[in-house]
Write a protein that holds these residues in place. Sequence first.
Motif, PDB file in Angstrom:
ATOM      1  N   ASP A 172     -67.194  22.858  14.128  1.00 25.59           N
ATOM      2  CA  ASP A 172     -66.120  22.514  14.892  1.00 25.59           C
ATOM      3  C   ASP A 172     -64.952  21.878  15.774  1.00 25.59           C
ATOM      4  O   ASP A 172     -64.941  21.147  16.966  1.00 25.59           O
ATOM      5  CB  ASP A 172     -64.688  21.469  13.183  1.00 25.59           C
ATOM      6  CG  ASP A 172     -65.021  21.243  11.986  1.00 25.59           C
ATOM      7  OD1 ASP A 172     -66.468  20.584  12.036  1.00 25.59           O
ATOM      8  OD2 ASP A 172     -64.901  21.189  11.264  1.00 25.59           O
ATOM      9  N   GLN A 176     -63.360  19.230  17.806  1.00 25.58           N
ATOM     10  CA  GLN A 176     -61.886  19.174  18.500  1.00 25.58           C
ATOM     11  C   GLN A 176     -61.657  18.859  19.170  1.00 25.58           C
ATOM     12  O   GLN A 176     -61.193  18.112  20.011  1.00 25.58           O
ATOM     13  CB  GLN A 176     -61.577  19.716  16.720  1.00 25.58           C
ATOM     14  CG  GLN A 176     -61.816  19.489  15.732  1.00 25.58           C
ATOM     15  CD  GLN A 176     -61.099  21.376  14.599  1.00 25.58           C
ATOM     16  OE1 GLN A 176     -61.171  21.856  15.356  1.00 25.58           O
ATOM     17  NE2 GLN A 176     -61.314  20.669  13.755  1.00 25.58           N
ATOM     18  N   SER A 180     -59.775  15.784  21.364  1.00 22.82           N
ATOM     19  CA  SER A 180     -57.730  15.943  21.684  1.00 22.82           C
ATOM     20  C   SER A 180     -58.184  15.581  23.018  1.00 22.82           C
ATOM     21  O   SER A 180     -57.117  15.715  22.869  1.00 22.82           O
ATOM     22  CB  SER A 180     -57.875  17.151  21.380  1.00 22.82           C
ATOM     23  OG  SER A 180     -58.536  18.394  21.849  1.00 22.82           O
ATOM     24  N   THR A 225     -61.099   9.993  16.635  1.00 20.60           N
ATOM     25  CA  THR A 225     -59.929  10.791  16.248  1.00 20.60           C
ATOM     26  C   THR A 225     -60.649  11.724  15.530  1.00 20.60           C
ATOM     27  O   THR A 225     -61.723  12.483  15.178  1.00 20.60           O
ATOM     28  CB  THR A 225     -59.507   9.769  15.513  1.00 20.60           C
ATOM     29  OG1 THR A 225     -59.971   9.947  13.752  1.00 20.60           O
ATOM     30  CG2 THR A 225     -59.027   8.548  16.270  1.00 20.60           C
ATOM     31  N   MET A 226     -60.065  13.319  15.125  1.00 18.24           N
ATOM     32  CA  MET A 226     -60.972  13.493  14.034  1.00 18.24           C
ATOM     33  C   MET A 226     -61.342  13.502  12.753  1.00 18.24           C
ATOM     34  O   MET A 226     -62.052  14.391  12.489  1.00 18.24           O
ATOM     35  CB  MET A 226     -59.451  14.921  13.894  1.00 18.24           C
ATOM     36  CG  MET A 226     -58.464  15.505  15.226  1.00 18.24           C
ATOM     37  SD  MET A 226     -59.563  16.786  15.880  1.00 18.24           S
ATOM     38  CE  MET A 226     -58.789  16.563  17.726  1.00 18.24           C
ATOM     39  N   VAL A 229     -65.170  13.436  13.747  1.00 21.04           N
ATOM     40  CA  VAL A 229     -65.811  14.773  14.351  1.00 21.04           C
ATOM     41  C   VAL A 229     -66.887  15.150  13.637  1.00 21.04           C
ATOM     42  O   VAL A 229     -68.152  16.067  14.254  1.00 21.04           O
ATOM     43  CB  VAL A 229     -64.669  16.273  14.202  1.00 21.04           C
ATOM     44  CG1 VAL A 229     -65.848  17.418  14.016  1.00 21.04           C
ATOM     45  CG2 VAL A 229     -63.587  15.791  15.156  1.00 21.04           C
TER      46      VAL A 229
END
Length: 298
Positions: A172, A176, A180, A225-226, A229
Amino acid sequence: MRDLLRFLGHRLYTTWSTFWFVMPFVVTYPAQWVLGRRPAWYRHLHTFNRSWSIISIRMWGMPVEVVRKNQLPPGQPCVYVANHSSYIDIPMLFKAIPGFLNIMGKSDLAKVPFWGPLFGRVYITVNRESAMSRGRAIVQARAGLAQGRSIIIFPEGTISKKPGEEMVPFKDGAFQLAISAGVPIVPVSMPLNHRFLPDLDGALRVRYSPLRIVLHDPIPTQHLTMNDVEALKQRAFAIIASEFHPDAAGLPEPSPRPFLRASKSEVTIKAPQQLSSSGANANETLTNGNAGLSLPNS
């Protein structure tokens, strides 16, 4: 006699390729050592690494196709994610991707004599078994992106056991990081590197083989957003794998051994005869050699 000639040819080409990989580094090592003394000079040290990669690949003499699809605007940092199949992956990436790049590599690279300490200063090393090391690497990578320095990450985390055929499930971290930092993901396919220099548990077996690298369309991450992912990771995985060709899957057959008689239990895997270029619709294609590339039988 035929096997003997092929055996000698493999050894001569391995020696030639090794010489042209090592010699440029040895000649420029004093300058690289000086440039590695100050962070302000790291950009110039990366230029040496790119030049070293280009010279080595050119002297290896095989056709190299670089396909660049819709490129990012100048100055736009991004996260390049590439499949990992060979120890020549880094030189190929340095050849194809412009700018002052960062790259995330395993911590063992920093232990290589002479070259390793320079790599550890200019780029990011990570012990993937250590959560602290992984966290520190992500912090360093994000700081580099904030300064406009793109980064290359191998999301598999290791060289695939079935290169050109199957990839290890992606981790990931790269995705990520891109979300971010709000920077694009650029998938990169290198479907043939394992044909030239396969990972054979430390054995050096270089084979003349055409190479190809494809820089795919950037995938924007703004507004993600996460929670996105997993979908982003799977999308990049599918794009990279789309350049794999069935005829180039797996490791090439061993070099002929003219002095050893093959046992009845020995299995011979036939190598592909021809691979056709699939990059005709790319916006930019740089090709050294023919578009139709024949793969060697060994």
